[in-house]
Write a protein that holds these residues in place. Structure first.
Motif, PDB file in Angstrom:
ATOM      1  N   GLY A 144      91.281 -59.713  44.100  1.00  0.00           N
ATOM      2  CA  GLY A 144      90.989 -58.585  45.170  1.00  0.00           C
ATOM      3  C   GLY A 144      89.598 -58.229  44.915  1.00  0.00           C
ATOM      4  O   GLY A 144      89.330 -56.861  44.881  1.00  0.00           O
ATOM      5  N   VAL A 145      88.640 -58.955  44.334  1.00  0.00           N
ATOM      6  CA  VAL A 145      87.268 -58.470  43.838  1.00  0.00           C
ATOM      7  C   VAL A 145      86.352 -58.966  44.827  1.00  0.00           C
ATOM      8  O   VAL A 145      86.300 -60.079  45.150  1.00  0.00           O
ATOM      9  CB  VAL A 145      87.023 -58.793  42.298  1.00  0.00           C
ATOM     10  CG1 VAL A 145      85.568 -58.539  42.123  1.00  0.00           C
ATOM     11  CG2 VAL A 145      87.869 -57.997  41.482  1.00  0.00           C
ATOM     12  N   GLN A 146      85.370 -58.030  45.230  1.00  0.00           N
ATOM     13  CA  GLN A 146      84.163 -58.535  45.949  1.00  0.00           C
ATOM     14  C   GLN A 146      83.320 -59.292  44.874  1.00  0.00           C
ATOM     15  O   GLN A 146      82.938 -58.688  44.012  1.00  0.00           O
ATOM     16  CB  GLN A 146      83.560 -57.484  46.678  1.00  0.00           C
ATOM     17  CG  GLN A 146      84.369 -56.886  47.744  1.00  0.00           C
ATOM     18  CD  GLN A 146      83.622 -55.627  48.401  1.00  0.00           C
ATOM     19  OE1 GLN A 146      82.654 -55.197  47.953  1.00  0.00           O
ATOM     20  NE2 GLN A 146      84.296 -55.154  49.577  1.00  0.00           N
ATOM     21  N   PRO A 147      82.697 -60.526  45.404  1.00  0.00           N
ATOM     22  CA  PRO A 147      82.165 -61.137  44.185  1.00  0.00           C
ATOM     23  C   PRO A 147      80.839 -60.493  43.797  1.00  0.00           C
ATOM     24  O   PRO A 147      80.242 -60.550  42.472  1.00  0.00           O
ATOM     25  CB  PRO A 147      81.806 -62.477  44.941  1.00  0.00           C
ATOM     26  CG  PRO A 147      82.212 -62.316  46.075  1.00  0.00           C
ATOM     27  CD  PRO A 147      83.090 -61.245  46.312  1.00  0.00           C
ATOM     28  N   GLU A 148      80.050 -59.750  44.738  1.00  0.00           N
ATOM     29  CA  GLU A 148      78.673 -58.938  44.331  1.00  0.00           C
ATOM     30  C   GLU A 148      79.104 -57.847  43.190  1.00  0.00           C
ATOM     31  O   GLU A 148      78.290 -57.652  42.430  1.00  0.00           O
ATOM     32  CB  GLU A 148      78.089 -58.464  45.390  1.00  0.00           C
ATOM     33  CG  GLU A 148      77.716 -59.465  46.586  1.00  0.00           C
ATOM     34  CD  GLU A 148      78.923 -59.922  47.656  1.00  0.00           C
ATOM     35  OE1 GLU A 148      80.126 -59.332  47.315  1.00  0.00           O
ATOM     36  OE2 GLU A 148      78.684 -60.471  48.601  1.00  0.00           O
ATOM     37  N   ARG A 149      80.360 -57.436  43.344  1.00  0.00           N
ATOM     38  CA  ARG A 149      80.616 -56.101  42.691  1.00  0.00           C
ATOM     39  C   ARG A 149      81.270 -56.466  41.286  1.00  0.00           C
ATOM     40  O   ARG A 149      82.348 -56.081  40.838  1.00  0.00           O
ATOM     41  CB  ARG A 149      81.477 -55.381  43.439  1.00  0.00           C
ATOM     42  CG  ARG A 149      80.718 -54.688  44.640  1.00  0.00           C
ATOM     43  CD  ARG A 149      81.506 -54.118  45.752  1.00  0.00           C
ATOM     44  NE  ARG A 149      82.365 -52.859  45.135  1.00  0.00           N
ATOM     45  CZ  ARG A 149      83.507 -52.291  45.362  1.00  0.00           C
ATOM     46  NH1 ARG A 149      84.005 -52.935  46.310  1.00  0.00           N
ATOM     47  NH2 ARG A 149      83.893 -51.256  45.036  1.00  0.00           N
ATOM     48  N   VAL A 150      80.631 -57.076  40.424  1.00  0.00           N
ATOM     49  CA  VAL A 150      81.230 -57.480  38.917  1.00  0.00           C
ATOM     50  C   VAL A 150      80.034 -57.052  38.030  1.00  0.00           C
ATOM     51  O   VAL A 150      78.917 -57.392  38.058  1.00  0.00           O
ATOM     52  CB  VAL A 150      81.425 -58.879  38.686  1.00  0.00           C
ATOM     53  CG1 VAL A 150      82.297 -59.156  37.323  1.00  0.00           C
ATOM     54  CG2 VAL A 150      82.218 -59.514  39.833  1.00  0.00           C
TER      55      VAL A 150
END
Length: 333
Positions: free
Chosen positions: A170-176
């Motif tokens: 449930g993670v947006q790949p940009e927001r790591v």
């Protein structure tokens, strides 16, 4: 930060053998001789970084050993050495906010702290909606070939695998984001300044993705390999006893900051007797010189290695909320 969507979509399609191998469940580091405190269940979910084994394995591989350093029954303070299967330990929030944090605990490149700068921070983050990944990286003084690059190679691979499997969490790949403590702060700041450097041969679709963090938070970090301010133990284990001037430069993140480095949150205590505050001051100056956004908090007291538990009753106790407010302001959460 912008990730090439075509690359991400292509990587997401390859979820066959390579992806299956990459999530092999090597158990988290654990000490069978001591149970965790009540109410703090141990994590069980892991992601192995290297499906066919970590590159550069020593001829005599080290043996993974977990050591409990706490004398208090209700408090864990474990560390691990001898990691031959670098892996992420996953902490999932009940209500994901779409952002993730890659945590690199410290330990002077002699060991990797499990609880104080790993699991405790991960639990704090998941309580606030972040998906947290604690990285147990290889230690450079344990015989690995290309010793000085193994921690950063593990961090690059970890960042790419998180993005490759972002949908699963449930993670947006940009927001790591990246966050690291002490020597783990060196891993973190190396990742945030040398994310494009090539330290291993690509293995699978995950390696088509960017290793650049959305933002980085080196906390009381080892930064400089300049002997005048370096943490001597970390420097020796990473670079060996007689590094060249070129090596000192290449492995000092304050001297490798690119213009496209991500925003940084820096934190240090001025009474840190282990890692001089000048490490953070130099990194801030280098980031500013390149026009990279940076927020810096220097506290008069706090010492070294305070994490969360060592801040109670001191002004530095505010640091996690300061980080969260900053993360919100830059769009991480």
């Amino acid at each position: 930060m912008t990730i090439d969507r075509r690359s991400f979509m292509a990587a997401s399609l390859f979820t066959g053998l390579a992806a299956g191998e990459a999530i092999a469940q090597t158990a988290p580091p654990s000490d069978a001789g001591k149970s965790p405190p009540a109410g703090l269940p141990e994590p069980a979910e892991t992601i192995d970084l290297w499906p066919k084994g970590a590159p550069g394995m020593p001829d005599r591989p080290p043996v993974e050993v977990v050591t409990e350093r706490s004398a208090i029954a209700q408090v864990n303070d474990r560390s691990v050495t001898g990691t031959t299967r670098p892996r992420l330990v996953v902490f999932r929030p009940d209500r994901p906010n779409g952002a993730a944090v890659l945590i690199t605990p410290g330990g002077g490149y002699r060991l990797v702290v499990i609880d104080k700068e790993g699991y405790e921070m991960a639990r704090w983050l998941t309580a606030r909606g972040f998906t947290a990944f604690v990285l147990f990286y290889r230690l450079p003084g344990e015989g690995w070939k290309d010793r000085q690059n193994v921690p950063l190679a593990d961090a690059q691979r970890a960042m790419r695998l998180i993005r490759h499997r972002a949908k699963d969490y449930g993670v947006q790949p940009e927001r790591v984001a990246a966050m690291g403590f002490s020597a783990g702060g060196h891993v973190c700041s190396s990742l945030s300044t040398r994310f494009d450097a090539k330290f291993y041969a690509p293995l699978d679709a995950a390696d088509r993705l960017s290793a650049r963090p959305f933002c980085a938070a080196p906390i009381y970090p080892v930064v400089s390999m300049d002997s005048a301010i370096a943490h001597a133990g970390s420097r020796d284990l990473l670079l060996g006893p007689a590094p060249t001037a070129e090596m000192e430069t290449a492995y000092s993140p304050d001297r490798t900051v690119p213009k496209d480095a991500p925003p940084h949150f820096l934190l240090h205590a001025e009474d840190d007797a282990a890692v001089p505050v000048d490490n953070t001051v130099r990194l801030r100056a280098a980031l500013k010189a390149q026009g990279v956004p940076v927020e810096t908090h220097l506290f008069a007291q706090g010492g070294h290695g305070f994490g969360l538990r060592g801040t109670i009753g001191k002004p530095v106790e505010a640091w996690p909320d300061l980080w969260r407010a900053w993360a919100r302001a830059i769009g991480l959460a």
